[in-house]
Scaffold this motif. Structure first.
Motif, mmCIF file in Angstrom:
data_model
loop_
_atom_site.group_PDB
_atom_site.id
_atom_site.type_symbol
_atom_site.label_atom_id
_atom_site.label_comp_id
_atom_site.label_asym_id
_atom_site.label_seq_id
_atom_site.Cartn_x
_atom_site.Cartn_y
_atom_site.Cartn_z
ATOM 1 N N ALA A 91 -6.833 -8.081 -5.566
ATOM 2 C CA ALA A 91 -6.999 -6.884 -4.530
ATOM 3 C C ALA A 91 -8.074 -7.077 -3.645
ATOM 4 O O ALA A 91 -7.648 -7.047 -2.243
ATOM 5 C CB ALA A 91 -7.388 -5.669 -5.243
ATOM 6 N N MET A 150 0.668 -1.351 0.197
ATOM 7 C CA MET A 150 0.014 -0.072 0.144
ATOM 8 C C MET A 150 0.865 1.314 0.016
ATOM 9 O O MET A 150 0.169 2.436 -0.318
ATOM 10 C CB MET A 150 -0.913 -0.040 1.121
ATOM 11 N N ARG A 205 -5.779 -1.157 -5.413
ATOM 12 C CA ARG A 205 -5.487 -0.668 -4.034
ATOM 13 C C ARG A 205 -5.656 0.750 -3.589
ATOM 14 O O ARG A 205 -5.789 1.055 -2.777
ATOM 15 C CB ARG A 205 -4.029 -1.150 -3.787
#
Length: 242
Positions: free
Chosen positions: A189, A13, A212
């Motif tokens: 995802a 992330m 994401r």
């Protein structure tokens, strides 16, 4: 505009968060990863976003409290001791913790809670999730968030009313139980479905994460909202005004 620091900046992330922070008109004040001094990052930030690991949570909270700044926690796989630490930190600073920062998942959890409450325990609830092959925890934080929503709607405790890992002759499904199933593979995802199965009818509430970036955008919106709050523990529901 705010200076936002990212804990876990080298993770899946991290790069997405940096891009979304800058696209949102904020400044990326830096990142911290395993072995880094989070306190130094906290000192130059207006708030922190944590997508690291459960083992780092205590030190991350300590850094945020020491700097007197809010922290958004999106780390999954948390245990009771981690939640206790969050509760303690929330006496001093604003803390928002969630199993999923997606705005869509937040609304989905609200719908699940409503459905579970209105349909009653005569409807079986199963939660199915799929993620990429590299994910290390199961059920996912999002699946547990949805399970908590279902349990909350029914007024029961999830920990004592859940079933997962079924294999072999397990016997009949427990009445009123909330079931979990986890799939792993590819580069997914995040896919989550909550199935409510009644007598001769079935409802499926689902959410698909295509990128994401949706989690990063939700995290930044949560950070913007959290920045003006008093010390306390908050949730994504409050960000959406649910």
């Amino acid at each position: 505009m705010a200076n936002i620091g990212v804990i876990g900046s080298k993770g899946a992330m991290g790069e997405v968060l940096r891009r979304v922070i800058e696209e949102s008109g904020h400044d990326f004040s830096g990142g911290a990863d395993k072995g880094d001094d989070v306190g130094k990052l906290a000192d130059v930030s207006d708030l922190l976003v944590d997508f690291s690991a459960p083992a780092a949570l205590q030190s991350n909270l300590h850094a945020a409290v020491g700097a007197g700044i809010p922290i958004v926690i999106g780390t999954t796989g948390l245990e009771r001791k981690h939640h206790d630490a969050i509760d303690q930190a929330a006496h001093a600073i604003p803390v928002l913790q969630t199993g999923n920062t997606s705005l869509g998942v937040t609304l989905l959890a609200h719908l699940v809670r409503e459905a579970a409450q209105r349909l009653g325990k005569g409807w079986d609830i199963e939660i199915l999730e799929m993620h990429h092959r590299r994910k290390v925890d199961a059920p996912s934080g999002t699946a547990l968030l949805l399970g908590d929503a279902a349990a909350g709607g029914r007024g029961i405790d999830l920990a004592t009313n859940s079933e997962s890992g079924r294999d072999g002759a397990t016997g009949p499904r427990g009445e009123g139980a909330i079931g979990f199933a986890a799939l792993r593979g590819g580069t997914v995802a995040g896919e989550h479905s909550v199935i409510l199965a009644g007598e001769e009818e079935r409802i499926t509430l689902s959410h698909s994460a295509e990128n994401r970036a949706i989690f990063a955008r939700g995290a930044i919106r949560a950070a913007e909202w959290l920045r003006t709050r008093e010390a306390g523990r908050y949730s994504m529901d409050q960000v959406l005004g649910i």
